[in-house]
Design an enzyme around this catalytic site. Structure first.
Site, PDB file in Angstrom:
ATOM      1  N   GLU A   7       0.839  -9.277   1.961  1.00 12.41           N
ATOM      2  CA  GLU A   7      -0.403  -8.852   2.584  1.00 12.41           C
ATOM      3  C   GLU A   7      -1.355  -8.173   1.589  1.00 12.41           C
ATOM      4  O   GLU A   7      -2.553  -8.387   1.647  1.00 12.41           O
ATOM      5  CB  GLU A   7      -0.091  -7.902   3.746  1.00 12.41           C
ATOM      6  CG  GLU A   7      -1.152  -7.951   4.820  1.00 12.41           C
ATOM      7  CD  GLU A   7      -0.738  -7.161   6.059  1.00 12.41           C
ATOM      8  OE1 GLU A   7       0.327  -6.509   6.034  1.00 12.41           O
ATOM      9  OE2 GLU A   7      -1.488  -7.215   7.038  1.00 12.41           O
ATOM     10  N   ASP A   8      -0.809  -7.376   0.708  1.00 11.31           N
ATOM     11  CA  ASP A   8      -1.687  -6.511  -0.090  1.00 11.31           C
ATOM     12  C   ASP A   8      -1.796  -6.837  -1.576  1.00 11.31           C
ATOM     13  O   ASP A   8      -2.529  -6.158  -2.288  1.00 11.31           O
ATOM     14  CB  ASP A   8      -1.209  -5.040   0.006  1.00 11.31           C
ATOM     15  CG  ASP A   8      -1.220  -4.518   1.436  1.00 11.31           C
ATOM     16  OD1 ASP A   8      -1.921  -5.127   2.259  1.00 11.31           O
ATOM     17  OD2 ASP A   8      -0.522  -3.527   1.705  1.00 11.31           O
TER      18      ASP A   8
END
Ligand code: MN
Length: 513
Positions: A75-76
């Site tokens: 996600e990051d």
């Protein structure tokens, strides 16, 4: 900062491959999050390592811990699903993606759909390990919530109370549940929090010394009776749990008998009853306060004997007596049933082997870890112990039926293959709508309101225009456009799945005539 070594230290007989896996996941995460900081300004890695450490403490296996280290990478960071698959194999990718997907299940501030949301949350996780990583992830985020921008805090804290706490409770995870509750409480109910805190302080005063004296007296009596292998500790009731109780007792704190509790942990069950007798011998028990949760465990599996006594120094004290095993289960719940054996992997892991799959078969699609063989050879398998399938899981439904109707429905729905027949979709503002499998946008529109259904002019699913006979899928965001002039047609009856939609369409067609 927590190191890979710290995390490995809690593993039970780790193999070389287990260590190597965790070290590799640790360094991959460290590289990926390099330069990222938390709201607190600390390196992001602190968060990831803390989650992994806690899971390791809980006794989780190396794959779950590796996935925890990688849980925020997709996600990051620049790390892709392909990278994880190539470097760590399909199983760990599955866990990381599961945690990532769970982030999309969010609480939007309407109480109406909380039960649906909890179900969606459990269903989305698909594997109990995903759920455990996510719960611990949330726990660490709650511990650092003060650094999060103010406008986000309330939503996160409410989501914790509405979704995470009930899930932790139903999984029997007493320790996480208490921590989550008490971390969220001051943000969600600031006034009540202050009030409860004051009340408790006034009522119990400086309890440590008194409790310490009472603990010693009890220790002495047990030793005299020949019970030597035991441990004692005490706890103060959690503030949120006290708040819940006070609400039921018209805020009369004198009606709450378990503000202070002394805990006695002994090796086996017979000792529990022996200890109960000895306690009643030295302190006067309050009538009707003996609760035998060993003979009659709580719906979530909790076992202990409770009794409330008046001690010599005038304290009203709850005493909880349990075995080591019961204690471990009370703290860790479902996680304590996932036991890891030193087993070399190599064969394909069959997901239907997991006991959780027996519980909710529809949550588990057939899935083979095709490439695990090559990638994580020698790594201890995260394998639930067959003999340890907790019976209480099956009993939850039955027992909740007597005590808590929402709990009964929750488990019953699970047991009846609920998710096989239902889907959950979202309105654009995040409300959850629960529909039968195969439902169309027409069903969705009528589920919102008959007037919406009767004037559908167009539908978007996940921001794309689609035809009315499109089959909706779990997690879709559905947006219905209406026009005053739009009207149902005969064809809609065939497209609609729900009786409610069909009935409304027929009525509308009747009126047309
Ligand atoms: Mn995280």
């Amino acid at each position: 900062m927590t190191t890979a070594k710290d995390i490995i230290a809690y593993l039970n007989n780790p193999t070389e491959a287990d260590r190597a896996l965790i070290e590799k996941a640790y360094s991959t995460a460290e590289k990926a999050h390099k330069g990222h900081t938390r709201y607190s300004g600390e390196p992001y890695m602190i968060h990831v390592a803390a989650v992994a450490l806690r899971l390791s403490e809980m006794g989780m296996g190396p794959r779950t811990i590796a996935a925890a280290l990688l849980h925020d990478t997709i996600e990051d960071t620049d790390v892709t699903a392909e990278d994880i698959k190539r470097e760590f194999g399909e199983e760990i990718l599955f866990l990381v993606e599961g945690v990532t997907k769970l982030s999309s299940v969010r609480y939007y501030g309407s109480d109406r759909h909380n039960e649906s949301l909890r179900k969606l949350f459990v269903a989305t996780s698909q594997d109990i390990r995903v759920l455990l990583i996510k719960l611990v992830d949330r726990l660490h985020n709650m511990m650092t919530l003060e650094h999060v921008p103010k406008e986000k805090r309330l939503r996160i804290a409410r989501e914790t109370l509405e979704i995470y706490v009930p899930v932790a409770h139903r999984l029997g995870m007493g320790r996480d549940r208490k921590e989550l509750e008490d971390l969220a409480f001051p943000y969600v109910y600031p006034e009540e929090y202050k009030k409860v805190k004051e009340l408790l302080k006034k009522k119990i005063g400086k309890y440590e010394e008194r409790l310490e004296r009472e603990r010693k007296a009890l220790q002495k009596r047990l030793a005299e009776a020949g019970i030597r292998d035991f441990s004692t500790s005490y706890r103060v009731k959690g503030l949120y749990s006290l708040f819940q109780k006070l609400k039921r007792k018209e805020w009369d704190i004198d009606q709450v008998y378990d503000l202070l509790a002394l805990r006695v942990v002994v090796p086996n069950m017979e000792d529990c009853y022996k200890v109960l007798g000895l306690i009643h011998d030295i302190w006067r028990p309050l009538p009707n306060r003996v609760k035998d949760y060993i003979a009659f465990p709580k719906p979530n599996g909790y076992k202990s004997i409770h009794t409330t006594v008046a001690t010599g120094s005038g304290d009203i004290l709850e005493i909880q007596i349990r075995t080591n095993k019961m204690h471990h289960e009370a703290e860790y719940g479902i996680a304590s049933h996932i036991i890891y054996k030193d087993e070399t992997t190599g064969q394909t892991m069959n997901r239907s082997e997991t006991w959780f799959a027996h519980l909710i078969p529809s949550l588990f699609r057939p899935f083979a870890w095709k490439d695990t063989k090559k990638k994580i050879e020698g790594v201890t398998k995260d394998k639930p112990h067959r003999d340890k399938i907790p019976l209480w899981i099956n009993q939850i439904g039955e027992m909740y039926a007597e005590t808590d109707s929402s709990g009964a429905e929750f488990v019953e729905d699970m047991q009846k293959d609920f998710f096989k027949h239902r889907i959950f979709v979202f309105t654009p503002n995040g409300d959850v709508v629960d529909l039968p499998l195969g439902a169309s946008p027409i069903d969705f529109a009528y589920a919102i309101h008959s007037e919406v259904g009767n004037h559908i002019s167009g539908v978007k699913v996940n921001s794309k225009l689609v035809s009315l006979d499109t089959e909706l899928r779990n997690g879709d965001i559905v947006e219905v456009e209406t026009k005053k002039s739009a009207k149902p047609t005969r064809k809609w009856i065939d497209i609609a799945h729900t009786t409610m939609a069909k009935r409304h369409i027929r009525n509308a067609l009747e009126k047309e005539k």
